[in-house]
Design a protein around this motif. Structure first.
Motif, PDB file in Angstrom:
ATOM      1  N   GLN A 192      25.233   5.637  -5.038  1.00  0.00           N
ATOM      2  CA  GLN A 192      26.221   5.641  -6.120  1.00  0.00           C
ATOM      3  C   GLN A 192      25.888   4.550  -7.134  1.00  0.00           C
ATOM      4  N   PHE A 193      25.582   4.957  -8.368  1.00  0.00           N
ATOM      5  CA  PHE A 193      25.296   3.959  -9.388  1.00  0.00           C
ATOM      6  C   PHE A 193      26.591   3.403  -9.963  1.00  0.00           C
ATOM      7  N   THR A 194      26.575   2.114 -10.205  1.00  0.00           N
ATOM      8  CA  THR A 194      27.773   1.393 -10.605  1.00  0.00           C
ATOM      9  C   THR A 194      28.262   1.800 -11.985  1.00  0.00           C
ATOM     10  N   ASP A 195      29.577   1.671 -12.191  1.00  0.00           N
ATOM     11  CA  ASP A 195      30.159   1.912 -13.511  1.00  0.00           C
ATOM     12  C   ASP A 195      30.212   0.628 -14.342  1.00  0.00           C
ATOM     13  N   ASP A 196      29.653  -0.448 -13.820  1.00  0.00           N
ATOM     14  CA  ASP A 196      29.578  -1.708 -14.568  1.00  0.00           C
ATOM     15  C   ASP A 196      28.393  -1.634 -15.524  1.00  0.00           C
ATOM     16  N   LYS A 197      28.659  -1.384 -16.793  1.00  0.00           N
ATOM     17  CA  LYS A 197      27.583  -1.155 -17.757  1.00  0.00           C
ATOM     18  C   LYS A 197      26.773  -2.414 -18.040  1.00  0.00           C
ATOM     19  N   ASP A 198      27.310  -3.570 -17.702  1.00  0.00           N
ATOM     20  CA  ASP A 198      26.551  -4.807 -17.892  1.00  0.00           C
ATOM     21  C   ASP A 198      25.321  -4.859 -16.987  1.00  0.00           C
ATOM     22  N   GLN A 199      25.300  -4.024 -15.965  1.00  0.00           N
ATOM     23  CA  GLN A 199      24.150  -4.006 -15.058  1.00  0.00           C
ATOM     24  C   GLN A 199      22.949  -3.271 -15.667  1.00  0.00           C
ATOM     25  N   TYR A 200      23.183  -2.567 -16.767  1.00  0.00           N
ATOM     26  CA  TYR A 200      22.129  -1.768 -17.390  1.00  0.00           C
ATOM     27  C   TYR A 200      21.739  -2.426 -18.715  1.00  0.00           C
ATOM     28  N   LYS A 201      20.583  -3.017 -18.765  1.00  0.00           N
ATOM     29  CA  LYS A 201      20.180  -3.723 -19.987  1.00  0.00           C
ATOM     30  C   LYS A 201      19.673  -2.748 -21.041  1.00  0.00           C
ATOM     31  N   LEU A 202      19.754  -3.148 -22.301  1.00  0.00           N
ATOM     32  CA  LEU A 202      19.202  -2.343 -23.388  1.00  0.00           C
ATOM     33  C   LEU A 202      17.685  -2.409 -23.358  1.00  0.00           C
ATOM     34  N   ILE A 203      17.049  -1.247 -23.523  1.00  0.00           N
ATOM     35  CA  ILE A 203      15.590  -1.167 -23.497  1.00  0.00           C
ATOM     36  C   ILE A 203      15.122  -0.256 -24.630  1.00  0.00           C
ATOM     37  N   GLU A 204      13.827  -0.261 -24.879  1.00  0.00           N
ATOM     38  CA  GLU A 204      13.242   0.720 -25.789  1.00  0.00           C
ATOM     39  C   GLU A 204      12.935   1.974 -24.980  1.00  0.00           C
TER      40      GLU A 204
ATOM     41  N   GLY B 221       0.782  -1.232   0.000  1.00  0.00           N
ATOM     42  CA  GLY B 221       0.000   0.000   0.000  1.00  0.00           C
ATOM     43  C   GLY B 221       0.806   1.269   0.000  1.00  0.00           C
ATOM     44  N   GLY B 222       2.146   1.127  -0.005  1.00  0.00           N
ATOM     45  CA  GLY B 222       2.992   2.298  -0.135  1.00  0.00           C
ATOM     46  C   GLY B 222       3.557   2.800   1.177  1.00  0.00           C
ATOM     47  N   GLY B 223       4.390   3.821   1.055  1.00  0.00           N
ATOM     48  CA  GLY B 223       5.058   4.408   2.203  1.00  0.00           C
ATOM     49  C   GLY B 223       6.410   4.942   1.799  1.00  0.00           C
ATOM     50  N   VAL B 224       7.355   4.895   2.734  1.00  0.00           N
ATOM     51  CA  VAL B 224       8.690   5.461   2.531  1.00  0.00           C
ATOM     52  C   VAL B 224       9.713   4.339   2.457  1.00  0.00           C
ATOM     53  N   VAL B 225      10.504   4.314   1.405  1.00  0.00           N
ATOM     54  CA  VAL B 225      11.667   3.437   1.339  1.00  0.00           C
ATOM     55  C   VAL B 225      12.874   4.284   1.737  1.00  0.00           C
ATOM     56  N   LEU B 226      13.501   3.915   2.833  1.00  0.00           N
ATOM     57  CA  LEU B 226      14.558   4.739   3.422  1.00  0.00           C
ATOM     58  C   LEU B 226      15.934   4.238   3.021  1.00  0.00           C
ATOM     59  N   ILE B 227      16.726   5.145   2.471  1.00  0.00           N
ATOM     60  CA  ILE B 227      18.147   4.897   2.247  1.00  0.00           C
ATOM     61  C   ILE B 227      18.887   5.698   3.313  1.00  0.00           C
ATOM     62  N   PRO B 228      19.380   5.042   4.350  1.00  0.00           N
ATOM     63  CA  PRO B 228      19.995   5.764   5.468  1.00  0.00           C
ATOM     64  C   PRO B 228      21.427   6.203   5.151  1.00  0.00           C
ATOM     65  N   GLN B 229      22.098   6.713   6.161  1.00  0.00           N
ATOM     66  CA  GLN B 229      23.479   7.168   6.005  1.00  0.00           C
ATOM     67  C   GLN B 229      24.336   6.034   5.441  1.00  0.00           C
ATOM     68  N   GLY B 230      25.281   6.424   4.552  1.00  0.00           N
ATOM     69  CA  GLY B 230      26.214   5.444   4.029  1.00  0.00           C
ATOM     70  C   GLY B 230      26.434   5.590   2.545  1.00  0.00           C
ATOM     71  N   LEU B 231      27.410   4.845   2.034  1.00  0.00           N
ATOM     72  CA  LEU B 231      27.718   4.794   0.608  1.00  0.00           C
ATOM     73  C   LEU B 231      27.119   3.513   0.049  1.00  0.00           C
ATOM     74  N   TRP B 232      26.106   3.680  -0.787  1.00  0.00           N
ATOM     75  CA  TRP B 232      25.334   2.552  -1.289  1.00  0.00           C
ATOM     76  C   TRP B 232      25.579   2.386  -2.779  1.00  0.00           C
ATOM     77  N   LEU B 233      26.306   1.347  -3.151  1.00  0.00           N
ATOM     78  CA  LEU B 233      26.556   1.043  -4.560  1.00  0.00           C
ATOM     79  C   LEU B 233      25.375   0.251  -5.108  1.00  0.00           C
ATOM     80  N   THR B 234      24.910   0.619  -6.284  1.00  0.00           N
ATOM     81  CA  THR B 234      23.735  -0.054  -6.829  1.00  0.00           C
ATOM     82  C   THR B 234      23.718  -0.002  -8.347  1.00  0.00           C
ATOM     83  N   GLY B 235      22.927  -0.913  -8.918  1.00  0.00           N
ATOM     84  CA  GLY B 235      22.565  -0.862 -10.321  1.00  0.00           C
ATOM     85  C   GLY B 235      21.212  -0.179 -10.461  1.00  0.00           C
ATOM     86  N   PRO B 236      20.513  -0.368 -11.592  1.00  0.00           N
ATOM     87  CA  PRO B 236      19.274   0.361 -11.854  1.00  0.00           C
ATOM     88  C   PRO B 236      18.208   0.150 -10.782  1.00  0.00           C
ATOM     89  N   VAL B 237      17.571   1.251 -10.397  1.00  0.00           N
ATOM     90  CA  VAL B 237      16.483   1.253  -9.416  1.00  0.00           C
ATOM     91  C   VAL B 237      15.182   1.556 -10.162  1.00  0.00           C
TER      92      VAL B 237
END
Length: 551
Positions: free
Chosen positions: A109-121, A76-92
């Motif tokens: 911080q989004f990753t520099d590994d381009k394989d994590q990002y798929k090709l899309i339309e 039903g929704g709400g808040v997704v919390l990203i707390p203090q820290g350095l968080w490496l991630t791919g696409p959200v």
């Protein structure tokens, strides 16, 4: 689950009243601005730590963050919390009824590994095109937000090509040593061979009959994603966050309704290729306020699709409020175009500051775009150290107009079609510019003049004055032009129904130059001509009767 208080900073806005069910809505005005509805969220909080996320700077948290978002939405929704820290991630990937809250001490911080990002339309400059998946995206959603005071970094430097002339020698040497490929002429660095091949392939990634995403796989690196892309979403809030270092455009909203952008900071290097701050495309009911932009391209930009594809979509960007924003380095401070084929209307821009932008107020299009940009209201704009024009209306974007060079052309206009763009009904009040190459450039088409440009109560300290080329129903009232080059101060070419009312200046070698056979009905009113060494010059077929001088 614990609760977290999120201040949404909702600002009440007011809409013009309705008459009857069958009547037209009253026109918007500064007293009756468009209404922008904001999302409301449950207080339930979903901390990404509870989904296995680790702030160690090397664990890829893509699954944990997206799981928290999916769970939040499903409940039903709400808040997704990203707390203090350095968080490496791919696409959200955003979901409905979710407020993704990035705490002030958090770096997403989004990753520099381009394989994590798929090709899309996706969409590129108004066309359906292959793209890499955006770091943050959402499609067909309602009631979403990105809030907090944290930092979101797109790792854009690994995606972009770079010209040698845009770096110091040390920066260039360091970039080349990092890998990638240098062009045969030694002037451009590419992240990879695939990128270089894509740059050399006409229409790379454009989707159409007989083309698929798989066809573009060998050129994957070339299809740089926009940082945050929201498509066909309703009730969207972006508040407080810093978005920086995007691979291409930073914020791209497409076909969205009820979009609020408050107190956001966008940071891209000045040499970031296509590094726009925010591009609002074919959206309705928009508020952008209290935000700050440093951009590698346009700062705050209004779009609505490109050429036939944009006209076929037929969705203007409309009912927009832009106020209390600051734009530093950018190609334009506030911009409409050049992809404006679906049109733009009912836009209110006020109380903004542009410092060091290439152009201040920038309105651009070209033949083939089509679309109508109309009913644009601008007031209380401060500019300093503008590189080119303080205010630019240009229907030759990417090209050169007849009459722009030495000789004014009096050629017959080409036919007007659905591909002919139109600018009309701009109302500009209280612009102060201290430092620019030129105060004003209006450059319409022979077949379609720029119509209804009204500038009042404004001051320009610039190198050059004003050019009005292929304009109609243009007025300058209570405008001060302090220009170094005054030969002429105001240049008028093939334009008609021009009113210059109480134009003041220090001195002028030539006050007015009027050129072209189509220059008619020009009025100079309540203006002291005694400071000009020469009052007026007629050229290239312009008749003396084109000008009348009165009180």
């Amino acid at each position: 689950m614990s609760a977290i208080k999120i201040s949404l900073g909702i600002v009440p806005l007011f809409i013009a009243g309705f008459l009857t069910a069958s009547a037209q809505v009253k026109p918007y005005s500064w007293q009756h601005l468009p209404q922008v509805n904001q999302p409301v969220f449950k207080r339930d909080t979903f901390n990404i730590l509870n989904y296995g996320a680790k702030a160690d700077g090397h664990t890829l948290n893509t699954g944990s963050i997206n799981k928290a978002i999916e769970t939040c939405s499903a409940k039903g929704g709400g808040v997704v919390l990203i707390p203090q820290g350095l968080w490496l991630t791919g696409p959200v990937v955003m979901k409905s009824n979710v407020n993704l809250h990035v705490s002030r001490a958090a770096l997403l911080q989004f990753t520099d590994d381009k394989d994590q990002y798929k090709l899309i339309e996706g969409n590129y400059e108004g066309h359906a095109a292959v793209r890499n998946e955006s770091p943050i995206s959402g499609t067909d959603l309602e009631n979403i937000a990105l809030t907090g005071e944290g930092i979101i970094d797109g790792h854009g430097e690994v995606w972009r090509a770079m010209g040698k002339d845009r770096l110091t020698d040390n920066e260039w040497q360091k970039l080349v040593a990092s890998g990638g490929v240098v062009s045969a002429n030694g002037k451009t660095w590419y992240p990879s061979i695939g990128f270089m091949n894509g740059a050399k392939t006409p229409g790379a990634g454009m989707l159409g009959p007989g083309k698929s995403i798989k066809d573009s796989a060998p050129l994957k690196d070339f299809f740089r994603p926009n940082m945050l892309v929201l498509t066909n979403c309703k009730k969207v809030l972006l508040q407080g966050v810093t978005l920086q270092n995007s691979p291409a455009w930073d914020i791209h909203t497409l076909l969205c309704e009820d979009l609020t952008v408050q107190n956001v900071r966008v940071r891209n290097n000045w040499n970031a290729q296509n590094g726009d701050g925010i591009d609002v495309e074919s959206c309705k009911n928009v508020l952008i306020e209290g935000s700050t932009f440093d951009a590698g391209d346009d700062g705050i930009c209004i779009k609505s699709g490109r050429d036939e594809e944009g006209r076929r979509r037929g969705k203007p960007t409309e009912n927009v409020i832009v106020r209390n924003n600051v734009v530093y380095r950018a190609h334009g401070g506030f911009v409409i175009g050049s992809e404006m084929s679906g049109g733009a209307r009912n836009i209110f821009v006020s109380d903004c500051t542009f410092i060091g932008t290439d152009i201040g107020l920038r309105f651009k299009t070209t033949r083939g775009r089509g679309g109508v940009v109309e009913d644009i209201y601008i007031k209380n704009i401060s500019m300093r150290a503008i590189l080119h024009e303080a205010i630019l209306f240009d229907m030759y974007y990417g090209g050169k107009s007849p009459g722009e060079s030495d000789e004014v052309k009096n050629e017959a206009a080409i036919p007007v079609t659905e591909a002919t763009p139109a600018f009309r009904n701009f109302y500009v009040d209280n612009v102060v510019c201290n430092g620019a190459q030129k105060a004003l450039m209006i450059r319409g088409l022979p077949e379609m003049s720029i119509k209804g440009i009204h500038i009042e109560n404004s001051t320009f300290v610039t190198d050059k004055g004003a050019d009005i080329i292929e304009g109609q129903n243009v007025s300058l009232k209570n405008v001060y032009l302090d220009s170094k080059d005054t030969s002429p101060l105001i240049n008028i070419q093939n334009s008609n129904s021009i009113t210059l009312n109480h134009v003041t200046y220090n001195n002028a070698q030539l006050l007015l130059k009027i050129s072209g056979k189509r220059s008619t009905r020009i009025q100079l009113l309540d203006t002291d001509t005694s400071k000009a060494k020469n009052r007026v010059e007629f050229a290239s077929g312009a008749a003396n009767s084109a000008l009348s001088i009165g009180k």
